[in-house]
Design a protein around this motif. Structure first.
Motif, PDB file in Angstrom:
ATOM      1  N   PRO A   1       0.832  -1.620   0.210  1.00 42.80           N
ATOM      2  CA  PRO A   1      -0.345  -0.313   0.354  1.00 42.80           C
ATOM      3  C   PRO A   1       1.156   1.594   0.407  1.00 42.80           C
ATOM      4  CG  PRO A   1      -1.052  -1.593   1.774  1.00 42.80           C
ATOM      5  CD  PRO A   1       0.966  -1.623   0.947  1.00 42.80           C
ATOM      6  N   GLU A   2       0.343   2.673  -0.657  1.00 40.30           N
ATOM      7  CA  GLU A   2       1.364   3.483  -1.034  1.00 40.30           C
ATOM      8  C   GLU A   2       1.610   3.723   0.850  1.00 40.30           C
ATOM      9  OE1 GLU A   2       1.681   8.022  -3.615  1.00 40.30           O
ATOM     10  OE2 GLU A   2      -0.221   6.724  -3.142  1.00 40.30           O
ATOM     11  N   ALA A   3       1.011   3.740   1.257  1.00 40.80           N
ATOM     12  CA  ALA A   3       1.023   4.582   2.826  1.00 40.80           C
ATOM     13  C   ALA A   3       2.545   3.713   3.068  1.00 40.80           C
ATOM     14  CB  ALA A   3      -0.051   4.185   3.484  1.00 40.80           C
ATOM     15  N   GLN A   4       2.915   2.970   2.817  1.00 43.90           N
ATOM     16  CA  GLN A   4       3.762   2.292   4.092  1.00 43.90           C
ATOM     17  C   GLN A   4       5.057   2.739   3.093  1.00 43.90           C
ATOM     18  OE1 GLN A   4       3.657  -2.327   3.894  1.00 43.90           O
ATOM     19  NE2 GLN A   4       1.506  -1.805   4.973  1.00 43.90           N
ATOM     20  N   MET A   5       5.356   3.613   1.686  1.00 45.83           N
ATOM     21  CA  MET A   5       6.197   3.646   0.849  1.00 45.83           C
ATOM     22  C   MET A   5       7.522   4.233   2.123  1.00 45.83           C
ATOM     23  SD  MET A   5       6.496   2.474  -1.868  1.00 45.83           S
ATOM     24  CE  MET A   5       7.165   3.109  -3.403  1.00 45.83           C
ATOM     25  N   ASP A   6       6.737   5.412   3.141  1.00 46.05           N
ATOM     26  CA  ASP A   6       7.810   6.413   3.513  1.00 46.05           C
ATOM     27  C   ASP A   6       8.728   5.197   4.230  1.00 46.05           C
ATOM     28  OD1 ASP A   6       7.537   8.711   2.566  1.00 46.05           O
ATOM     29  OD2 ASP A   6       6.017   8.694   4.047  1.00 46.05           O
ATOM     30  N   ALA A   7       8.258   3.397   4.728  1.00 46.94           N
ATOM     31  CA  ALA A   7       9.294   3.071   5.021  1.00 46.94           C
ATOM     32  C   ALA A   7       9.715   2.221   4.424  1.00 46.94           C
ATOM     33  CB  ALA A   7       8.239   2.106   5.992  1.00 46.94           C
ATOM     34  N   VAL A   8       9.977   2.253   3.243  1.00 47.12           N
ATOM     35  CA  VAL A   8       9.837   1.487   2.336  1.00 47.12           C
ATOM     36  C   VAL A   8      11.234   2.025   1.763  1.00 47.12           C
ATOM     37  CG1 VAL A   8      10.712   0.672  -0.228  1.00 47.12           C
ATOM     38  CG2 VAL A   8       8.491   0.123   1.553  1.00 47.12           C
ATOM     39  N   THR A   9      11.094   3.110   1.705  1.00 51.75           N
ATOM     40  CA  THR A   9      12.161   3.604   1.705  1.00 51.75           C
ATOM     41  C   THR A   9      13.321   3.778   2.604  1.00 51.75           C
ATOM     42  OG1 THR A   9      10.536   5.284   0.170  1.00 51.75           O
ATOM     43  CG2 THR A   9      13.155   6.242   1.186  1.00 51.75           C
ATOM     44  N   ALA A  10      13.169   3.748   3.902  1.00 51.22           N
ATOM     45  CA  ALA A  10      13.915   4.190   4.747  1.00 51.22           C
ATOM     46  C   ALA A  10      14.504   2.419   5.224  1.00 51.22           C
ATOM     47  CB  ALA A  10      13.432   4.191   6.207  1.00 51.22           C
ATOM     48  N   ILE A  11      14.275   1.441   4.496  1.00 50.27           N
ATOM     49  CA  ILE A  11      14.764   0.115   5.370  1.00 50.27           C
ATOM     50  C   ILE A  11      15.403  -0.408   3.431  1.00 50.27           C
ATOM     51  CG2 ILE A  11      14.398  -2.589   4.953  1.00 50.27           C
ATOM     52  CD1 ILE A  11      13.822  -0.234   7.535  1.00 50.27           C
ATOM     53  N   SER A  12      14.806   0.145   2.375  1.00 50.28           N
ATOM     54  CA  SER A  12      15.013  -0.954   0.880  1.00 50.28           C
ATOM     55  C   SER A  12      16.094   0.508   0.531  1.00 50.28           C
ATOM     56  CB  SER A  12      14.235  -0.889  -0.079  1.00 50.28           C
ATOM     57  OG  SER A  12      14.883  -1.341  -1.106  1.00 50.28           O
ATOM     58  N   GLY A  13      15.549   1.645  -0.058  1.00 54.75           N
ATOM     59  CA  GLY A  13      15.867   2.628  -0.174  1.00 54.75           C
ATOM     60  C   GLY A  13      17.115   3.131   0.151  1.00 54.75           C
ATOM     61  N   SER A  14      17.437   3.301   0.862  1.00 52.90           N
ATOM     62  CA  SER A  14      18.619   3.557   2.317  1.00 52.90           C
ATOM     63  C   SER A  14      18.961   2.355   1.830  1.00 52.90           C
ATOM     64  CB  SER A  14      18.357   4.697   3.680  1.00 52.90           C
ATOM     65  OG  SER A  14      17.938   6.181   2.635  1.00 52.90           O
ATOM     66  N   GLY A  15      19.151   1.274   2.898  1.00 60.53           N
ATOM     67  CA  GLY A  15      19.647   0.250   3.005  1.00 60.53           C
ATOM     68  C   GLY A  15      20.560  -0.074   2.670  1.00 60.53           C
ATOM     69  N   PRO A  16      20.973  -0.186   1.025  1.00 57.08           N
ATOM     70  CA  PRO A  16      22.864  -0.507   1.098  1.00 57.08           C
ATOM     71  C   PRO A  16      23.416   0.536   1.430  1.00 57.08           C
ATOM     72  CG  PRO A  16      20.736  -0.367  -1.060  1.00 57.08           C
ATOM     73  CD  PRO A  16      20.163  -0.305  -0.274  1.00 57.08           C
ATOM     74  N   ALA A  17      23.215   1.419   1.990  1.00 54.69           N
ATOM     75  CA  ALA A  17      24.426   2.144   2.492  1.00 54.69           C
ATOM     76  C   ALA A  17      24.612   1.946   3.658  1.00 54.69           C
ATOM     77  CB  ALA A  17      23.555   4.015   2.979  1.00 54.69           C
ATOM     78  N   TYR A  18      23.867   1.715   4.395  1.00 53.37           N
ATOM     79  CA  TYR A  18      23.785   0.624   6.045  1.00 53.37           C
ATOM     80  C   TYR A  18      25.087  -0.628   5.809  1.00 53.37           C
ATOM     81  CZ  TYR A  18      19.244   3.069   6.424  1.00 53.37           C
ATOM     82  OH  TYR A  18      17.823   3.961   6.567  1.00 53.37           O
ATOM     83  N   PHE A  19      24.763  -1.110   4.166  1.00 55.62           N
ATOM     84  CA  PHE A  19      25.345  -2.584   4.430  1.00 55.62           C
ATOM     85  C   PHE A  19      26.937  -1.382   4.649  1.00 55.62           C
ATOM     86  CE2 PHE A  19      27.413  -5.144   1.381  1.00 55.62           C
ATOM     87  CZ  PHE A  19      26.411  -6.280   2.256  1.00 55.62           C
ATOM     88  N   PHE A  20      26.793  -0.582   3.474  1.00 54.35           N
ATOM     89  CA  PHE A  20      28.113  -0.189   3.102  1.00 54.35           C
ATOM     90  C   PHE A  20      28.831   0.098   4.195  1.00 54.35           C
ATOM     91  CE2 PHE A  20      26.172   0.963  -1.419  1.00 54.35           C
ATOM     92  CZ  PHE A  20      26.441  -0.663  -1.603  1.00 54.35           C
ATOM     93  N   LEU A  21      28.104   0.425   5.178  1.00 50.87           N
ATOM     94  CA  LEU A  21      29.036   1.070   6.860  1.00 50.87           C
ATOM     95  C   LEU A  21      29.471   0.208   6.862  1.00 50.87           C
ATOM     96  CD1 LEU A  21      29.530   3.361   7.986  1.00 50.87           C
ATOM     97  CD2 LEU A  21      27.467   3.782   8.794  1.00 50.87           C
ATOM     98  N   MET A  22      28.177  -0.790   7.026  1.00 52.95           N
ATOM     99  CA  MET A  22      29.076  -2.517   8.392  1.00 52.95           C
ATOM    100  C   MET A  22      30.116  -2.935   7.423  1.00 52.95           C
ATOM    101  SD  MET A  22      28.283  -3.883  10.536  1.00 52.95           S
ATOM    102  CE  MET A  22      28.633  -6.086  10.872  1.00 52.95           C
ATOM    103  N   ILE A  23      30.097  -2.831   6.427  1.00 50.47           N
ATOM    104  CA  ILE A  23      31.492  -3.519   5.294  1.00 50.47           C
ATOM    105  C   ILE A  23      32.676  -2.668   5.929  1.00 50.47           C
ATOM    106  CG2 ILE A  23      32.240  -3.607   3.568  1.00 50.47           C
ATOM    107  CD1 ILE A  23      30.877  -6.128   3.835  1.00 50.47           C
TER     108      ILE A  23
END
Length: 285
Positions: free
Chosen positions: A163-185
């Motif tokens: 649902p579109e109401a979840q898109m901001d949370a999706v952005t925070a997990i998936s859209g930004s998520g690769p950067a969290y992963f790279f920081l962990m690396i």
């Protein structure tokens, strides 16, 4: 086959263009809009794709993919709206946007009445065909149209619909998520160097270990029945338990991560990203 116009061919737009061609889409069914002459020349030379003015590209397209930055969406949609109105198949064209924080309702008010809109949040691994793209349908998009857009984005990885109401949370997990992963690396590599490894060895170990761990999770997500039969669970917590022997080195390391507040730090990061995405929506509203 649907004709697709890609407006704004930066990293994400090029990832989709490349993925569509790899998946068998004919170059004659694709057109791009790119204002920078050197970038337009690169796209023509690399992909043999037609580069056209926005009005021409939109008028002849079935799917209009807007892949520009959020601050440029309003101007692009305003120009596209005029071209859609002039099109022979106005009302049948689907407008797809990958801009974070801009709801479909905002786009629908600027487009001809009844124009179907689909929001998509892809992420950067789409550039290597391993992304995840999350779709949300606007008010006028049909299930058939949503399926059509999902099929396009499967060319660059997995696809989910929410649902579109979840898109901001999706952005925070998936859209930004690769950067969290790279920081962990980065952190693992630095820790490996501090522990006596060369940077090259530490990087190789960290990256391959993360890649293998991700494959384990994906395997269980893709084969849930087989995993259940083998006594394995799809949840990351169960996989973590498999690696963690009581009183072992992993248990000691995990205790330090918990003591340092890893979970609360991740939660704070996701909440901050979600809030910022919501603020972008308000600012561009």
């Amino acid at each position: 086959m649907a004709r697709i116009a890609i407006i704004g061919v930066g990293n994400m737009g090029e990832a989709l263009l490349s993925g569509l061609l790899r998946s068998g889409r004919q170059v004659k069914d694709l057109v791009v809009v790119e204002a920078r002459p050197e970038r337009a020349r690169y796209l023509t030379e690399t992909y043999a794709v037609l580069v056209a003015p926005l009005a021409d590209a939109v008028e002849n397209a079935d799917v209009i993919l807007v892949a520009v930055k959020p601050q440029h969406v309003d101007a692009v949609i305003t120009e596209a709206a005029a071209a859609i109105t002039a099109s022979d198949h106005s009302g049948e064209q689907v407008v797809v946007t990958v801009a974070a924080g801009i709801p479909s309702a905002q786009l629908e008010t600027k487009l001809p009445a009844g124009t179907p809109v689909v929001r998509v949040m892809p992420n950067t691994p789409a550039q290597v065909g391993a992304g995840v793209s999350v779709l949300a349908a606007g008010r006028f998009a049909t299930d058939e149209q949503l399926d059509e857009i999902a099929a396009l984005f499967k060319a660059v990885g997995r696809v989910l619909i929410v649902p579109e109401a979840q898109m901001d949370a999706v952005t925070a997990i998936s859209g930004s998520g690769p950067a969290y992963f790279f920081l962990m690396i980065e952190a693992l590599v630095d820790a490996g160097v501090a522990a006596g490894l060369t940077r090259a060895v530490a990087a190789d170990l960290a990256v391959q270990t993360m890649a293998g761990a991700a494959e384990m999770l994906l395997d269980r997500l893709e084969h849930p029945d087989a995993a259940a039969a083998a006594g394995m669970d799809t949840a990351a917590v169960q996989l973590r338990a498999m690696v963690t022997s009581p009183g072992g080195t992993t248990a000691v390391a995990l205790r330090e991560l918990e003591r340092a507040g890893l979970r609360s730090a991740v939660d704070a990061a996701v909440q901050a990203a979600k809030t910022h995405s919501e603020q972008v929506r308000v600012t561009n509203g």
